[in-house]
Design an enzyme around this catalytic site. Structure first.
Site, PDB file in Angstrom:
ATOM      1  N   GLU A   1      -5.578  12.470  26.425  1.00 55.77           N
ATOM      2  CA  GLU A   1      -6.756  13.036  25.772  1.00 55.77           C
ATOM      3  C   GLU A   1      -8.095  12.530  26.322  1.00 55.77           C
ATOM      4  OE1 GLU A   1      -6.756  15.428  23.598  1.00 55.77           O
ATOM      5  OE2 GLU A   1      -4.573  15.556  23.393  1.00 55.77           O
TER       6      GLU A   1
ATOM      7  N   SER B   1      17.284 -10.399 -31.336  1.00 52.72           N
ATOM      8  CA  SER B   1      17.278 -11.869 -31.387  1.00 52.72           C
ATOM      9  C   SER B   1      16.759 -12.522 -30.113  1.00 52.72           C
ATOM     10  CB  SER B   1      18.693 -12.375 -31.669  1.00 52.72           C
ATOM     11  OG  SER B   1      19.157 -11.933 -32.925  1.00 52.72           O
TER      12      SER B   1
END
Length: 782
Positions: A90, A351
């Site tokens: 590019e 519990s």
């Protein structure tokens, strides 16, 4: 002379030129700065949110706000191989130009003029990035704007940052943008793991995203890829062997699903960090995958029992970071509420809060592990709790009561400790719902009469694994502040000594909440754990810990429907064991060491108190030095009777020939339990009916201390003194006062203890008829 004039003239022209050039440059630069200020370049892009595990794997990916797969690639993910390929293709001079390449622009302009059409472009990577940020029609004006924007981009960002932005925006067709998105969705791996052939493939797609579609036109893509690989070899970009391997590598790219692991945690983190493209979670990818698989398989086996949901939280005790986070058994199961986050859902703990209560009682000096507690029917001002199995065990040790999760001893402890103290400790530990409900909570709190979350419960047990220090647990690898609970920073909820005593009790395996399944108990990991089952069997809990990890498990239905087979022991604990065996079986980290302030002493097995004259078979018990109460055993009391043992005497009516005998000193509720259960015991004979002292108009007779006497104590470890009285048969309740301050209420036969302080002491005892008596003693330090 003429030559000299000409030379001066040229010098003047040069100076004027330099001055004008400098002025022009400064004017242009000032204009650029003004335009840059007036028209700033917006580089903020809505990225997909990625949830990354602690070890760097992508757990979950979300679409961006504009419904794009646009994943943020970090600089380390742009490898040299990728950089060389993209720059060669590019923009070879990317690191040398100021955002535009004037040579390439002149060359492209000349070709376009000669041919009369656009044959080549001169866009640099910087200009392409501008075009991706601000798409425009391809006109000369647009080109001029792009040129200005490219210079802006170069002015504000480094070359590496521009390349990074470019790679994050390049299109790959459809709603996929950015090289990282394409790498993950087409090859199933991050960019740094791509081969040269795969990298080359991804560099050629953005130029022709419509015609070169991965997964659809792979053969055409291979031809174009190999053409560029050949050019790479010609340019000497990579060695021949690397190129040869890349040319023969098959292309197997196809559209994959985005990672969807840890869905509940991922959504929570995205909400907490809305503008962060990459959120680094604290979970480990392998542990998360293992936990999800185990939970889903286990939930599938429970569906036949009409139990559909489960949630798990695993925390590293050392770092307090979450290792695995499973909000439900199947996130995609909408019918059973799979998208509900069970880690944060408010449920009843059953519990499971009892270990904290016993730890607080240890720290308050009320009990030691072998202190006897009464597991008998008891009425607490109208509240009459029952045990899980609806049975009563009579007097039991504190460690037995906790290991067997007995309800009545726990409620009795809470009643003595005070509900406000327990609620305060839960608030310090970060229980948000409990803090909100504080005014409405009573003794049922310790049996599950409150709302908690799995995250809160697991954080509490992480505190037990860390010597009673409760701190925030972290969802992210860094100490982010978003997930800090309302309790804030570190809180000391229990002492290391109390925590160790609780841990040693919870590690016992001779207990009813061990799963009654051989497969589950055969490979029992060495952990301390506690179960809980809520009222109506709607929630099953099992939370355990060792030195390395704490694992919290909740099993039930998000709909709140109870199931008869649901219990913490047989439903949640097997899953807890499976997770520990998969995560940390035979942990090399060792076990917890006892704190230095924890010691041992001889105690009477009948009460857990220091042996008295009538204690003949003492045993060893752990205690916290300077904290645990030092109370002489009073499990038997001396009574004066006649020779036949049919009448008892008080000090006022005792004859000279009275006989001293020892009788069990039972609490009223234990006495009643023995009577109803027909358990034989030696009873005190009735008091001398001819005694006028007790049945007259005077108040209760204080029998434990002598009036006007002196008592010596050790200030560092004061022994408790007993308060006792004799009252008339019509008296049900007596009230004790110390220096005219109310101390406590009791039954006439109940032994009451207190820790004296040096100085004069007035002791008063009043009955429920309004009568009272006093005595005075002097307490001195030894």
């Amino acid at each position: 002379m003429l030559s000299k004039k000409m030379s001066n003239w040229r010098e003047l022209v040069k100076r004027l030129w330099r001055k004008r050039l400098t002025k022009a440059v400064l004017t242009t630069f000032s204009l650029f700065l003004l335009l840059d200020l007036l028209f700033p370049l917006n580089t903020r892009v809505p990225y997909s949110t990625l949830i990354i595990s602690r070890d760097g794997q992508i757990l979950h990916a979300f679409l961006s706000r504009d419904d794009k797969w646009r994943m943020y690639a970090e600089l380390p993910e742009i490898t040299p191989t990728l950089r060389n390929a993209i720059l060669f293709k590019e923009d070879k001079y990317f690191y040398y130009h100021p955002g535009f390449n004037p040579v390439a622009m002149l060359r492209a302009a000349g070709r376009n003029l000669l041919t009369g059409r656009r044959t080549s472009g001169a866009s640099t990577i910087t200009m392409q990035t501008v075009r991706l940020l601000e798409p425009r029609k391809r006109t000369y004006l647009s080109k001029a704007i792009e040129l200005f924007r490219a210079i802006q981009l170069e002015w504000h960002y480094s070359k590496d940052e521009i390349l990074q932005l470019y790679l994050n925006l390049i299109p790959y067709g459809g709603n996929i943008e950015g090289l990282k998105s394409a790498s993950l969705l087409y090859f199933g791996k991050p960019p740094q793991l791509l081969s040269l052939a795969e990298l080359t493939t991804l560099t050629i797609i953005p130029n022709r995203p419509s015609s070169l579609r991965l997964g659809h036109s792979n053969a055409r893509i291979v031809q174009e890829r190999n053409r560029w690989l050949t050019r790479f070899r010609t340019a000497g970009l990579y060695n021949d062997a690397t190129i040869a391997d890349a040319l023969t590598e098959p292309l197997t790219a196809y559209r994959r699903e985005a990672p969807q692991q840890a869905p509940h945690l991922a959504r929570r983190l995205r909400t907490d960090h809305p503008d962060t493209p990459i959120v680094r979670a604290s979970v480990r990818a392998d542990a998360q995958a293992t936990a999800e698989r185990i939970v889903q398989n286990y939930a599938n086996r429970l569906r036949g029992l009409a139990i559909h949901n489960a949630a798990v939280l695993i925390v590293d005790n050392a770092t307090r970071e979450i290792v695995a986070y499973v909000g439900s058994a199947d996130f995609r199961n909408a019918f059973d509420g799979g998208q509900v986050d069970g880690v944060r859902a408010v449920r009843s703990p059953g519990s499971a809060l009892k270990p904290l209560l016993y730890g607080l009682a240890f720290d308050a000096g009320i009990i030691t592990p072998k202190t006897k507690l009464a597991d008998v029917p008891t009425n607490f001002s109208g509240y009459e709790p029952d045990n899980y199995d609806r049975r009563f065990n009579g007097p039991v040790t504190a460690e037995f009561a906790l290991a067997n999760s007995l309800n009545i001893p726990a409620v009795a402890l809470l009643n003595e400790l005070g509900t406000s103290s327990f609620v305060s400790a839960l608030g310090k530990a970060g229980f948000v719902s409990v803090k909100k409900q504080a005014k409405d909570l009573g003794l049922s709190l310790v049996l599950g009469g409150c709302g908690v979350t799995l995250e809160e419960m697991t954080r509490l047990y992480v505190g037990l694994a860390n010597g009673g220090q409760v701190k925030p647990i972290h969802l992210t690898a860094s100490s982010a502040t978003k997930e800090v609970p309302a309790s804030g920073a570190e809180e000391t909820v229990l002492s290391p000594e109390a925590t160790y005593l609780v841990t040693q009790t919870l590690v016992q395996i001779t207990r009813p909440d061990l799963p009654n399944n051989f497969d589950n108990s055969y490979h029992l990991p060495r952990i301390a754990w506690k179960t809980g089952t809520s009222y109506g069997r709607r929630d099953a809990w099992s939370i355990g810990y060792n030195r390395r990890y704490t694992v919290g498990v909740w099993v039930g239905n998000f709909s709140g429907v109870g199931v008869a087979e649901l219990s913490g022991a047989n439903t949640a604990t097997p899953l807890l064991f499976q997770l520990f065996n998969a995560l940390d079986y035979n942990s090399p980290s060792g076990w917890f060491r006892p704190p230095t302030n924890l010691s041992h002493r001889l105690i009477c097995p009948e009460t857990g108190d220091v042996p008295g004259d009538s204690c003949h078979h003492p045993v060893t018990d752990a205690f916290i030095m300077g904290v645990s109460r030092y109370r002489p055993c009073q499990h038997r009391k001396a009574i004066w009777t006649n020779a036949a043992g049919t009448i008892s005497y008080c000090a006022h009516c005792r004859p000279a020939d009275a006989v001293r005998r020892l009788y069990p000193n039972l609490a009223p509720n234990v006495l009643a339990f023995y009577q109803t259960q027909r358990i034989p015991f030696r009873t005190v004979p009735p008091h001398n009916p001819a005694c006028e002292r007790v049945y007259g108009d005077a108040g209760p007779l204080i029998t434990s201390l002598n009036d006007r006497s002196e008592y010596y104590i050790n200030p560092r470890q004061p022994a408790e003194l007993e308060l006792g009285c004799q009252a008339g048969s019509d008296v049900k309740t007596v009230f004790w006062y110390l220096n005219d301050k109310f101390y406590r209420r009791a039954t006439p036969t109940e032994a009451v203890f207190f820790k004296p302080r040096p100085g004069p002491l007035k002791i008063s005892c009043a009955d429920d008829r309004g009568r009272h008596s006093d005595l005075h003693v002097l307490v001195k330090a030894e």
